[in-house]
Design an enzyme around this catalytic site. Structure first.
Site, PDB file in Angstrom:
ATOM      1  N   ALA A 202      34.028  42.437  41.456  1.00 59.50           N
ATOM      2  CA  ALA A 202      34.087  41.538  40.321  1.00 59.50           C
ATOM      3  C   ALA A 202      35.229  40.549  40.490  1.00 59.50           C
ATOM      4  O   ALA A 202      36.328  40.908  40.900  1.00 59.50           O
ATOM      5  CB  ALA A 202      34.260  42.331  39.023  1.00 59.50           C
ATOM      6  N   ALA A 203      34.974  39.287  40.153  1.00 59.29           N
ATOM      7  CA  ALA A 203      35.968  38.233  40.345  1.00 59.29           C
ATOM      8  C   ALA A 203      37.224  38.465  39.521  1.00 59.29           C
ATOM      9  O   ALA A 203      38.306  38.003  39.873  1.00 59.29           O
ATOM     10  CB  ALA A 203      35.354  36.882  39.996  1.00 59.29           C
ATOM     11  N   CYS A 204      37.080  39.205  38.407  1.00 57.74           N
ATOM     12  CA  CYS A 204      38.219  39.406  37.511  1.00 57.74           C
ATOM     13  C   CYS A 204      39.036  40.643  37.864  1.00 57.74           C
ATOM     14  O   CYS A 204      39.944  41.034  37.134  1.00 57.74           O
ATOM     15  CB  CYS A 204      37.726  39.499  36.063  1.00 57.74           C
ATOM     16  N   HIS A 205      38.711  41.304  38.980  1.00 62.30           N
ATOM     17  CA  HIS A 205      39.435  42.513  39.373  1.00 62.30           C
ATOM     18  C   HIS A 205      40.436  42.219  40.483  1.00 62.30           C
ATOM     19  O   HIS A 205      40.340  41.221  41.194  1.00 62.30           O
ATOM     20  CB  HIS A 205      38.451  43.588  39.850  1.00 62.30           C
TER      21      HIS A 205
END
Length: 403
Positions: free
Chosen positions: A348-351
């Site tokens: 995930a890009a937000c991790h």
């Protein structure tokens, strides 16, 4: 040259969506709540979009509520279910005012996990986390076995953004419906069922009647639309509760106040229209290109490549491939940094990009494989020529790191 293989993170706008947004910005700029001609033009555009989104998931127009995106939609569902349970308790006799209970999986997006953990930390709810290990998919019986008398919501994603695993939402919906039949007879709270369908829309068929969900989250930028979203709530405000989490005007019938973003809503509706018209074509393309991707990866890396969560037990999104490399002692971040053309992600890009994906580990992938994992997600225009170049680039990246 850049080869973008990160379509699960975000997609570009389709040309038709860009044009629809441009027209709306030029010609549909009136306030949709105004009664004059400028407002009416904007209102018509919004209702057309609402209709397209409803048709896309086989729902009713009135059950579509526009939001700023998937995160807001997920929060709206969670807080609504909790509030609904509390209100129900107040109307019942001889029902203890225990905390509402929610069931989810341990591989959900943070837009589900963090609101739940927040409410739990405040002492407002109890939460049960169903494990997706060892296959990467939750089991219906595991979810049903966690149900308590005070369970108010079950929220399970339609498909995982990192592994591509499609969860058994339809079977789960049927099981919850049967459970609710018994609960009604016992005068227990009717369990609400939600699925975040962000990764499924535009890739596989999604039908709210087949899946029997009460709520569904839809996210525009995952299927070539703008960065807004909507929530589907079955017979909203009547059989399925929805309480606003922000307050203001009466827009969206009071469920989501705030002057509507007409241009982005119009673009979202156009993206839905394209899915309605072309889903079969999109799926055939994804299947063809993914099969070629798997073949080329095996040719380049042989037995050292592992396809995470790709097993006989699972159904996988036709555009998603999560791979790890055995015995290389490389991280996914290192591999992607060494690539000259491939643009992808390790999850995930937000991790965080500096540690193994918790989603992969929760899906039964070993820490060693999770560290070297790379997610390759295909788009509507990805070609076999792109795959040839991408696999060659991944090969040279690994070889350069080994040296």
């Amino acid at each position: 040259m850049t080869l973008y293989l990160d379509y699960n993170s975000t997609t570009p706008l389709e040309n038709g969506v860009v044009e629809t947004i441009s027209v709306a910005l030029r010609e549909e700029w009136g306030n949709p709540s105004s009664s004059h001609s400028f407002g009416k033009v904007a209102k018509v555009s919004i209702e057309k979009a609402r209709r397209n989104l409803a048709v896309m998931i086989n729902g009713n127009d009135n059950d579509i509520i526009f939001t700023s995106g998937g995160t807001e939609a997920n929060n709206l569902v969670i807080f609504s279910a909790v509030e609904s349970y509390r209100k129900w308790v107040e109307t019942q006799k001889n029902v203890p005012s225990d905390k509402p209970h929610i069931i989810t999986s341990d591989v959900e997006h943070d837009a589900i996990l963090l609101p739940l953990k927040h409410l739990k930390s405040r002492g407002d709810i109890d939460v049960s986390f169903v494990s997706a290990a060892p296959s990467g998919s939750i089991k219906v019986e595991d979810v049903i076995s966690r149900i308590k008398t005070r369970t108010c919501l079950i929220t399970i994603m339609f498909a995982n953004n990192e592994t591509g695993v499609i969860m058994p939402i339809t079977d789960l919906g049927r099981a919850i419906s049967k459970t609710n039949e018994l609960r009604v007879k016992k005068r227990l709270f009717k369990i609400l069922f939600h699925t975040d369908a962000a990764q499924a829309i535009g890739k596989v068929p999604v039908d709210v009647e087949v899946s029997k969900v009460d709520y569904m989250t839809i996210v525009g930028h995952k299927f070539y639309g703008p960065r807004i979203g909507c929530i589907y709530a079955r017979d909203v405000g009547v059989t399925t509760p929805l309480y606003p989490i922000i307050f203001g005007g009466g827009q969206e019938r009071g469920f989501r106040p705030g002057t509507e973003n007409t241009a982005m809503i119009a673009g979202l509706g156009k993206a839905a229209e394209l899915v309605i018209e072309n889903l079969d074509k999109y799926m055939k393309h994804f299947i063809c290109i993914k099969e070629y991707l798997l073949l080329r990866l095996q040719e380049e890396f042989g037995d050292s490549v592992v396809f995470n969560c790709h097993n006989d037990e699972n159904h996988i999104l036709p555009n998603t491939c999560n791979i790890s490399l055995l015995g290389m002692s490389l991280t996914g971040s290192d591999i992607l940094a060494a690539c000259k053309t491939v643009v992808a992600s390790i999850g995930a890009a937000c991790h965080s990009q500096n540690k193994p994906s918790s989603i992969l580990i929760s899906s039964g992938v070993s820490p060693e494989l999770a560290r070297s994992a790379v997610r390759l997600s295909l788009g509507r225009e990805t070609s076999k020529e792109d795959i040839d170049l991408a696999t060659a680039d991944l090969k040279q990246a690994v070889e350069s790191l080994k040296k």
